[in-house]
Design a protein around this motif. Structure first.
Motif, PDB file in Angstrom:
ATOM      1  N   UNK A   1       0.827  -1.227   0.000  1.00 33.49           N
ATOM      2  CA  UNK A   1       0.000   0.000   0.000  1.00 33.49           C
ATOM      3  C   UNK A   1       0.852   1.262   0.000  1.00 33.49           C
ATOM      4  N   UNK A   2       1.945   1.239  -0.772  1.00 35.96           N
ATOM      5  CA  UNK A   2       2.816   2.404  -0.904  1.00 35.96           C
ATOM      6  C   UNK A   2       2.440   3.154  -2.186  1.00 35.96           C
ATOM      7  N   UNK A   3       1.521   4.106  -2.076  1.00 38.44           N
ATOM      8  CA  UNK A   3       0.965   4.748  -3.267  1.00 38.44           C
ATOM      9  C   UNK A   3       1.970   5.623  -4.006  1.00 38.44           C
ATOM     10  N   UNK A   4       2.832   6.329  -3.273  1.00 39.41           N
ATOM     11  CA  UNK A   4       3.820   7.167  -3.963  1.00 39.41           C
ATOM     12  C   UNK A   4       4.785   6.295  -4.764  1.00 39.41           C
ATOM     13  N   UNK A   5       5.234   5.208  -4.170  1.00 41.51           N
ATOM     14  CA  UNK A   5       6.123   4.295  -4.884  1.00 41.51           C
ATOM     15  C   UNK A   5       5.409   3.707  -6.094  1.00 41.51           C
ATOM     16  N   UNK A   6       4.151   3.452  -5.946  1.00 41.33           N
ATOM     17  CA  UNK A   6       3.359   2.934  -7.054  1.00 41.33           C
ATOM     18  C   UNK A   6       3.364   3.906  -8.229  1.00 41.33           C
ATOM     19  N   UNK A   7       3.228   5.201  -7.927  1.00 34.02           N
ATOM     20  CA  UNK A   7       3.252   6.207  -8.988  1.00 34.02           C
ATOM     21  C   UNK A   7       4.626   6.272  -9.657  1.00 34.02           C
ATOM     22  N   UNK A   8       5.683   6.206  -8.857  1.00 34.96           N
ATOM     23  CA  UNK A   8       7.033   6.238  -9.427  1.00 34.96           C
ATOM     24  C   UNK A   8       7.272   5.034 -10.330  1.00 34.96           C
TER      25      UNK A   8
END
Length: 584
Positions: free
Chosen positions: A504-511
């Motif tokens: 559930x790491x959304x920022x990492x998901x975007x990167x």
């Protein structure tokens, strides 16, 4: 992060000095005679004439006039003007300031006074910049994030769009014929202007002796008018200007050009001027995702990382290995790795490009020399090329930056990542250790905050085994927690996207999605689309879907397309059909 996914075109600098707009004959010897220039206001007494990788704004000489404190406050900046002697910048507190000669009132301070100390630009206080561009007069256009359009500076050809030829000493809203329109991008030629609305319409105005405003005639355009013709019904996503030419990039990757074409800068295979938009058919079958224009040449980057160039080449600015003009796009840097960014601006004959691994190349006019092939530099950004080798040393875009004169928290943490000397915990992945600090992980990640509690067995372990992810993926994830950056090649980013979704790491998901976008090819596009659907990455799914549609014939011939499960294949075909992919 970005490293791994992180005109006859004279060889002298283009002469932009002086307050009256240059006639096209000053641009190229083959240009038609210019109409008599309109009168310009006489000079007033005392008036002078005249973002990934870290970028140091002090590389531009004009910013050496700022104190260390003032420099540290700069968040966005643009150096412009006939001799790179004007600059506008925005601080972290969203205050606007200007510095420089103030030729033709281009600083927007309400007077004609030059300044070596920053002056506040109160008319824009509180605004947020979406796009900024400048012409040769100079005149200035600025679009705000709320969609407002401002203009000021030289106006001898109505390039400010206010219906007059009077200079404007302060930022003024451009409103004529634009009721209800919101703008997201602006571009200035020598003495004409383009503005792109949020719904994909292009408006143009100003000097039009070669058709550069796209109105179908050569009459100057005193106020904004929508550019139609072949752009009618198209959704434009980007605009660019050469000195007396214009370009528009459409959402399906098509490219259109109009205006002066004496050096082939329209890319149409001839040197005839065009009074309305024409499609570059030589790029048919390719999907352009970025286009930039130099003084009289153009660079286009496709979604597969291929770079094409055309137009004037007497300084080697096309990078073809010779100085012959090209009237149609030719591919350059084909033997290099994937290109992710190209750079040029209409004030120079300089070109630059950045590759997937972060290498920066330059060619064209570089410190007075003609470099005819892309030359690998030590720079970390294309912006550095224009600060250090271009003449004049302007910026090719509005620069977003952070300046640091101390080690940040992330830098300090990054130095200790995977350090056995200070770590109190290690992960074992595929037989290799990764050394970390339990406190950092608990602070940075909710997954670890939950894991390291007294009732979890992991809280008492000195070594934690990881089996569901590969070593490069898990190490990259832990490194991200220390640095906010990702160092991973695109082919491994799918695994990291899986991990980011699981944790559930959304920022990492975007990167991860950004990395995957830069690594997309025809061969892996459908695989990436399937992964985006599986991991519920909506933005990536839309991007991959558009890529597959734009390259539909080739994608349907790949193994990945036919190996996908039937339900997804059916859904893709239905969705592609709805957007018109199968029309004859």
């Amino acid at each position: 992060m970005e490293r791994c996914f992180s005109v006859s075109g004279d060889c002298t600098a283009p002469s932009l000095a002086g307050r009256a707009p240059p006639a096209p004959a000053h641009l190229v010897s083959t240009a038609p005679p210019a109409p008599a220039p309109p009168p310009t206001p006489p000079p007033r007494p005392g008036r002078p004439r005249g973002a990934g990788a870290m970028v140091d704004v002090s590389k531009w000489p004009l910013f050496s006039l700022l104190s260390a404190k003032e420099t540290a406050a700069v968040r966005q900046a643009c150096v412009f003007g006939n001799s790179a002697n004007e600059a506008l910048y925005v601080t972290h507190s969203n205050e606007f300031a200007v510095i420089g000669l103030n030729c033709s009132n281009c600083l927007g301070t309400g007077d004609s006074l030059s300044t070596i100390a920053p002056r506040a630009l109160d008319a824009l206080r509180g605004k947020k910049v979406a796009s900024f561009s400048y012409g040769s007069g100079p005149h200035v256009l600025l679009a705000t994030e709320s969609g407002e359009l401002y203009a000021w500076g030289h106006n001898g050809y109505s390039q400010l769009g206010n219906g007059t030829t009077n200079q404007c000493a302060s930022p003024a809203l451009v409103t004529t014929n634009l009721q209800g329109k919101r703008f997201k991008e602006v571009a200035c030629g020598s003495h004409h202007s383009l503005a792109l609305t949020t719904d994909g319409e292009v408006f143009a105005w100003g000097y039009n002796n070669c058709g550069q405003v796209g109105s179908g005639s050569t009459a100057n355009q005193p106020s904004p008018r929508r550019v139609a013709g072949l752009l009618q019904g198209k959704a434009v996503v980007g605009v660019a200007c050469g000195q007396t030419s214009s370009l528009a990039l459409v959402d399906n990757g098509e490219l259109y050009s109009w205006g002066y074409n004496g050096n082939g800068q329209l890319g149409l295979g001839n040197n005839g001027n065009q009074l309305s938009p024409c499609r570059l058919t030589a790029l048919q079958g390719l999907c352009v995702q970025q286009v930039v224009a130099g003084y009289a040449h153009c660079l286009a980057l496709t979604d597969e990382g291929a770079l094409y160039a055309w137009g004037a080449n007497t300084c080697g600015q096309l990078g073809t290995g010779n100085k012959s003009n090209q009237h149609s796009p030719v591919q350059v840097m084909a033997e290099k790795e994937r290109v992710v960014e190209v750079a040029a601006c209409h004030s120079t004959h300089t070109s630059a490009a950045k590759t997937q691994s972060g290498q920066v190349y330059m060619w064209g006019q570089c410190r007075g020399q003609s470099v005819v092939l892309p030359h690998l530099t030590h720079f970390v950004s294309t912006d550095d090329v224009f600060a250090c080798v271009a003449t004049p040393a302007v910026m090719w875009r509005l620069l977003s930056l952070e300046t640091e004169d101390f080690m940040t928290l992330s830098q300090a943490l990054g130095r200790e990542f995977d350090s056995p000397e200070t770590a109190d915990l290690k992960f074992s992945v595929e037989g290799k250790y990764i050394y970390v600090h339990k406190a950092v992980l608990k602070i940075r990640c909710d997954h670890f905050r939950s894991m390291f509690q007294s009732h979890w067995s992991e809280d008492l372990q000195e070594v934690i085994e990881i089996e569901q992810f590969s070593f490069p993926v898990y190490r990259s994830f832990l490194h991200f927690l220390y640095t906010d950056t990702v160092e991973l090649p695109p082919e491994d980013a799918i695994g990291l996207l899986d991990l980011a979704t699981s944790y559930c790491e959304n920022r990492l998901k975007r990167l991860c999605q950004q990395i995957i976008k830069r690594g997309i090819t025809v061969d892996n596009a459908f695989t990436l689309l399937s992964a985006a659907v599986r991991y519920d990455a909506e933005d990536l799914e839309e991007f991959c879907f558009r890529f597959c549609v734009n390259h539909l014939t080739r994608v349907t011939q790949t193994a990945a397309f036919w190996q996908v499960d039937g339900a997804m294949l059916k859904e893709f075909i239905c969705r592609a059909s709805r957007c018109g992919a199968f029309k004859n």
